[in-house]
Design an enzyme around this catalytic site. Structure first.
Site, PDB file in Angstrom:
ATOM      1  N   HIS A   1      -0.315  -1.583 -13.914  1.00  0.00           N
ATOM      2  CA  HIS A   1      -0.728  -2.652 -12.859  1.00  0.00           C
ATOM      3  C   HIS A   1      -1.539  -3.532 -13.306  1.00  0.00           C
ATOM      4  O   HIS A   1      -2.894  -3.582 -13.413  1.00  0.00           O
ATOM      5  CB  HIS A   1      -1.347  -2.026 -11.645  1.00  0.00           C
ATOM      6  CG  HIS A   1      -1.555  -2.976 -10.462  1.00  0.00           C
ATOM      7  ND1 HIS A   1      -0.953  -2.725  -9.265  1.00  0.00           N
ATOM      8  CD2 HIS A   1      -2.219  -3.817 -10.406  1.00  0.00           C
ATOM      9  CE1 HIS A   1      -1.563  -3.753  -8.223  1.00  0.00           C
ATOM     10  NE2 HIS A   1      -1.956  -4.559  -9.170  1.00  0.00           N
ATOM     11  N   GLY A  39       0.715  -1.141  -0.082  1.00  0.00           N
ATOM     12  CA  GLY A  39       0.080  -0.072  -0.206  1.00  0.00           C
ATOM     13  C   GLY A  39       0.673   1.320  -0.121  1.00  0.00           C
ATOM     14  O   GLY A  39       0.386   2.219   0.527  1.00  0.00           O
ATOM     15  N   GLY A  40       2.207   1.310  -0.220  1.00  0.00           N
ATOM     16  CA  GLY A  40       2.846   2.530  -0.429  1.00  0.00           C
ATOM     17  C   GLY A  40       3.619   2.798   0.480  1.00  0.00           C
ATOM     18  O   GLY A  40       4.337   3.912   0.756  1.00  0.00           O
ATOM     19  N   GLU A  97       1.018  -9.862  -8.379  1.00  0.00           N
ATOM     20  CA  GLU A  97       0.844  -8.376  -8.851  1.00  0.00           C
ATOM     21  C   GLU A  97       2.009  -8.066  -9.712  1.00  0.00           C
ATOM     22  O   GLU A  97       2.889  -8.386  -9.300  1.00  0.00           O
ATOM     23  CB  GLU A  97       0.642  -7.547  -7.701  1.00  0.00           C
ATOM     24  CG  GLU A  97      -0.652  -7.540  -7.050  1.00  0.00           C
ATOM     25  CD  GLU A  97      -0.680  -5.971  -6.014  1.00  0.00           C
ATOM     26  OE1 GLU A  97      -1.688  -5.869  -5.405  1.00  0.00           O
ATOM     27  OE2 GLU A  97       0.513  -5.543  -5.871  1.00  0.00           O
ATOM     28  N   ARG A 153      -5.045 -13.219  -0.435  1.00  0.00           N
ATOM     29  CA  ARG A 153      -6.482 -13.138  -0.138  1.00  0.00           C
ATOM     30  C   ARG A 153      -7.546 -13.240  -1.461  1.00  0.00           C
ATOM     31  O   ARG A 153      -6.787 -12.915  -2.521  1.00  0.00           O
ATOM     32  CB  ARG A 153      -6.656 -12.046   0.796  1.00  0.00           C
ATOM     33  CG  ARG A 153      -6.400 -10.598  -0.129  1.00  0.00           C
ATOM     34  CD  ARG A 153      -6.673  -9.299   0.272  1.00  0.00           C
ATOM     35  NE  ARG A 153      -6.395  -8.236  -0.674  1.00  0.00           N
ATOM     36  CZ  ARG A 153      -5.382  -7.568  -0.755  1.00  0.00           C
ATOM     37  NH1 ARG A 153      -4.386  -8.074  -0.067  1.00  0.00           N
ATOM     38  NH2 ARG A 153      -5.289  -6.585  -1.716  1.00  0.00           N
ATOM     39  N   ARG A 212     -15.511   1.145  -8.225  1.00  0.00           N
ATOM     40  CA  ARG A 212     -15.455   1.192  -6.796  1.00  0.00           C
ATOM     41  C   ARG A 212     -16.353   2.499  -6.336  1.00  0.00           C
ATOM     42  O   ARG A 212     -15.657   3.591  -6.588  1.00  0.00           O
ATOM     43  CB  ARG A 212     -14.074   1.271  -6.037  1.00  0.00           C
ATOM     44  CG  ARG A 212     -13.271  -0.065  -6.464  1.00  0.00           C
ATOM     45  CD  ARG A 212     -12.060  -0.297  -5.383  1.00  0.00           C
ATOM     46  NE  ARG A 212     -11.340  -1.123  -5.785  1.00  0.00           N
ATOM     47  CZ  ARG A 212     -10.215  -1.740  -5.035  1.00  0.00           C
ATOM     48  NH1 ARG A 212     -10.048  -1.139  -3.967  1.00  0.00           N
ATOM     49  NH2 ARG A 212      -9.751  -2.819  -5.331  1.00  0.00           N
ATOM     50  N   GLU A 242      14.690  -1.231  -5.900  1.00  0.00           N
ATOM     51  CA  GLU A 242      14.470  -1.521  -7.311  1.00  0.00           C
ATOM     52  C   GLU A 242      14.538  -0.657  -8.115  1.00  0.00           C
ATOM     53  O   GLU A 242      14.561   0.617  -7.827  1.00  0.00           O
ATOM     54  CB  GLU A 242      12.982  -2.121  -7.374  1.00  0.00           C
ATOM     55  CG  GLU A 242      12.443  -3.581  -6.699  1.00  0.00           C
ATOM     56  CD  GLU A 242      11.147  -3.929  -6.728  1.00  0.00           C
ATOM     57  OE1 GLU A 242      10.283  -2.953  -7.137  1.00  0.00           O
ATOM     58  OE2 GLU A 242      10.785  -5.028  -6.419  1.00  0.00           O
ATOM     59  N   LYS A 243      14.786  -0.973  -9.615  1.00  0.00           N
ATOM     60  CA  LYS A 243      14.745  -0.123 -10.649  1.00  0.00           C
ATOM     61  C   LYS A 243      13.176   0.354 -10.644  1.00  0.00           C
ATOM     62  O   LYS A 243      12.299  -0.288 -10.389  1.00  0.00           O
ATOM     63  CB  LYS A 243      15.080  -0.599 -11.710  1.00  0.00           C
ATOM     64  CG  LYS A 243      14.764   0.117 -13.017  1.00  0.00           C
ATOM     65  CD  LYS A 243      15.087  -0.514 -14.357  1.00  0.00           C
ATOM     66  CE  LYS A 243      14.967   0.428 -15.530  1.00  0.00           C
ATOM     67  NZ  LYS A 243      15.658   1.787 -15.383  1.00  0.00           N
TER      68      LYS A 243
HETATM   69  C1  MV4 Z   1       6.781   0.219  -7.908  1.00  0.00           C
HETATM   70  C2  MV4 Z   1       6.696   1.244  -9.006  1.00  0.00           C
HETATM   71  C3  MV4 Z   1       7.565   1.485 -10.088  1.00  0.00           C
HETATM   72  N1  MV4 Z   1       8.888   0.777 -10.033  1.00  0.00           N
HETATM   73  N2  MV4 Z   1       8.118  -0.574  -8.178  1.00  0.00           N
HETATM   74  C4  MV4 Z   1       3.150   0.948  -5.245  1.00  0.00           C
HETATM   75  C5  MV4 Z   1       2.526   0.233  -4.163  1.00  0.00           C
HETATM   76  C6  MV4 Z   1       3.389  -1.142  -4.253  1.00  0.00           C
HETATM   77  N3  MV4 Z   1       2.654  -2.285  -4.125  1.00  0.00           N
HETATM   78  C7  MV4 Z   1       4.266  -1.115  -5.257  1.00  0.00           C
HETATM   79  N4  MV4 Z   1       4.208   0.378  -5.766  1.00  0.00           N
HETATM   80  C8  MV4 Z   1       4.750   0.654  -6.997  1.00  0.00           C
HETATM   81  N5  MV4 Z   1       6.035  -0.093  -7.179  1.00  0.00           N
HETATM   82  C9  MV4 Z   1       8.686  -0.198  -9.141  1.00  0.00           C
HETATM   83  N6  MV4 Z   1      10.000  -0.607  -9.056  1.00  0.00           N
HETATM   84  C10 MV4 Z   1       5.563   2.059  -9.015  1.00  0.00           C
HETATM   85  C11 MV4 Z   1       4.464   1.661  -7.747  1.00  0.00           C
HETATM   86  C12 MV4 Z   1       3.240   2.538  -7.664  1.00  0.00           C
HETATM   87  C13 MV4 Z   1       1.981   1.854  -8.099  1.00  0.00           C
HETATM   88  C14 MV4 Z   1       2.168   0.650  -8.660  1.00  0.00           C
HETATM   89  C15 MV4 Z   1       1.017  -0.185  -8.799  1.00  0.00           C
HETATM   90  C16 MV4 Z   1      -0.394   0.529  -8.780  1.00  0.00           C
HETATM   91  C17 MV4 Z   1      -0.137   2.056  -8.416  1.00  0.00           C
HETATM   92  C18 MV4 Z   1       1.036   2.516  -8.145  1.00  0.00           C
HETATM   93  C19 MV4 Z   1       1.178   3.966  -7.825  1.00  0.00           C
HETATM   94  C20 MV4 Z   1       2.305   4.397  -7.437  1.00  0.00           C
HETATM   95  C21 MV4 Z   1       3.398   3.750  -7.476  1.00  0.00           C
END
Ligand code: MV4
Length: 442
Positions: free
Chosen positions: A207, A163-164, A274, A290, A336, A199-200
């Protein structure tokens, strides 16, 4: 087969699970907080039991109270829904110790996937493509080397994160140390685990997630993907299946790898892998152990009742569906519906004075609200999900627009009109949107 299941959740997902139980001939026990005495899941269940005061911490997250309720009502299974205790390893363990079946994976699998570094390792070993990363950050030389290889920007992530939280994007090399330290501090505070990895950073990914379903006998199938790129502050807003950009070959390739990975650890039940998806490449990020909020779009395009299958699998039954039975047909979108201010996104609890939900061919509403119901301020602001299904994406969007138009919710603010604006935008219609869509949308 289960005789009676306790549903350790509230709102639309409690109803969703209850409906599956009814169709399977299983009795249901609802739990509720003091604020949820008039909630629909309480009215619809065969039995109900109050587990504590309004705050989630004292009720829907109150493990001793929930176990006591389960023991008193003599259930043989507990379904956690999503959120709350659904991915709590300790909860799953305690339930098993009481000889009750946790309707979800084994607690070990919750634990493994709860650590994103471990999850990535398992995927890596099974040739599931992962985001290029660095797990051991104890030596600055390794960090320098990593950056030389993948180039900035990079992202710091918490191993126990989600969740960030505990995430930092680094665009300049002199910001790395600060980013690591502040991510560590936030991770420690949020998850009591300060482990972070690098991570890069992918700048314009989609997504995309893959749904899997497996039983206790080693059978695993996949049910296609969901594009969940339309989100705001890590809260998904719109999901759809299939993804407009994915070819059948690419879908099969990634699905086969996902199946191999989850069967390598003997995972049971429903689960979601994911991915970030950029330039036709998948990069695994994490696995959710889940049932997910957005599971209905998968149900619509496959015709499979995921919750019934999840319950059957937990009871030890063999999967009756094989991979060749799964045909992705048509298109489905989920919006939603949140009780929130349309511009500020601030939650808008209160009494629903008028309510009329859309219907007709290809329209599904998963919600637990009704006219006269008061949305309590203590929980998530999502009050329902509007799901449409049609032969193709274009008709599905038109049907969603029509259904949103029909939806009447008075007395509180909702994001219904925002949804209409989004789905009728050219960028959404093209299907080419990425995770940055909402940050530039107005
Ligand atoms: C990232 C990314 C870009 N590059 N990882 C956001 C929540 C967490 N589950 C991982 N996230 C991200 N990881 C890398 N290497 C961008 C995000 C991201 C994001 C990912 C999916 C859906 C929405 C997002 C919103 C902001 C950042």
């Amino acid at each position: 087969m289960f005789k009676k299941i306790l549903i350790a959740n509230r709102g639309e997902i409690a109803l969703r699970v209850l409906r599956a139980c009814r169709e399977l001939g299983i009795k249901t026990v609802a739990i509720h907080s003091e604020a949820d005495e008039t909630a629909m899941h309480v009215r619809m269940a065969d039995e109900s039991i109050c587990v504590g005061p309004a705050s989630a911490q004292s009720s829907y997250l109150n493990i001793p109270a929930i176990i006591t309720a389960a023991t008193l009502t003599n259930v043989d299974g507990i379904h956690p829904g999503y959120g709350f205790l659904s991915e709590n390893q300790r909860f799953a363990e305690i339930i098993e110790e009481h000889n009750i079946k946790f309707i979800g994976p084994h607690s070990n699998h919750i634990k493994i996937m709860g650590n994103k570094i471990d999850a990535k390792k398992i995927m890596d070993e099974n040739n599931v493509p992962t985001v290029p990363g660095l797990n051991d950050i104890s030596d600055i030389k390794n960090i320098k080397n990593f950056i030389k290889n993948v180039k900035l920007p990079i992202i710091v992530k918490a191993a126990s994160g989600g969740g960030g939280k505990g995430m930092r994007v680094v665009s300049k090399s002199d910001e790395i140390e600060n980013a690591i330290n502040s991510a560590k501090a936030e991770a420690k505070k949020s998850f009591n685990d300060d482990k972070v990895y690098l991570e890069k950073f992918l700048t314009t990914p989609k997504h995309i997630e893959i749904q899997i379903l497996s039983d206790a006998h080693g059978n695993v199938i996949t049910l296609g993907e969901r594009d969940c790129s339309i989100q705001r502050k890590h809260q998904k807003l719109i999901e759809e299946s299939p993804s407009e950009l994915l070819s059948n070959e690419k879908r099969k390739e990634i699905s086969d790898l996902c199946k191999k990975a989850v069967s390598s650890i003997g995972y049971e039940g429903v689960g979601t892998l994911e991915f970030l998806y950029e330039d036709d490449n998948f990069y695994f990020m994490e696995m959710n152990t889940r049932l997910q909020v957005e599971h209905p779009v998968t149900e619509m395009v496959t015709g499979i009742d995921l919750v019934k299958e999840q319950i059957l699998a937990a009871s030890g039954e063999k999967l009756k569906i094989s991979q060749s039975d799964i045909q992705i047909k048509g298109h489905s979108i989920e919006c939603r519906i949140n009780a929130e201010h349309p511009e500020s996104f601030i939650p808008s609890p209160g009494k629903i004075t008028q309510y009329h939900q859309p219907g007709g061919l290809g329209v599904r509403v998963d919600s637990a609200v009704y006219q006269g119901y008061s949305v309590p301020p203590h929980y998530d602001s999502m009050i329902g999900k509007l799901i449409t299904y049609a032969d193709n994406r274009k008709e599905c969007i038109a049907r969603m627009n029509r259904a949103l138009e029909e939806y009447i919710i008075m007395g509180i603010n909702t994001n219904i009109q925002l949804h209409q604006k989004i789905i009728m935008s050219e960028e959404f219609k093209s299907g080419k949107y990425d995770i940055n869509f909402m940050s530039t949308f107005n």
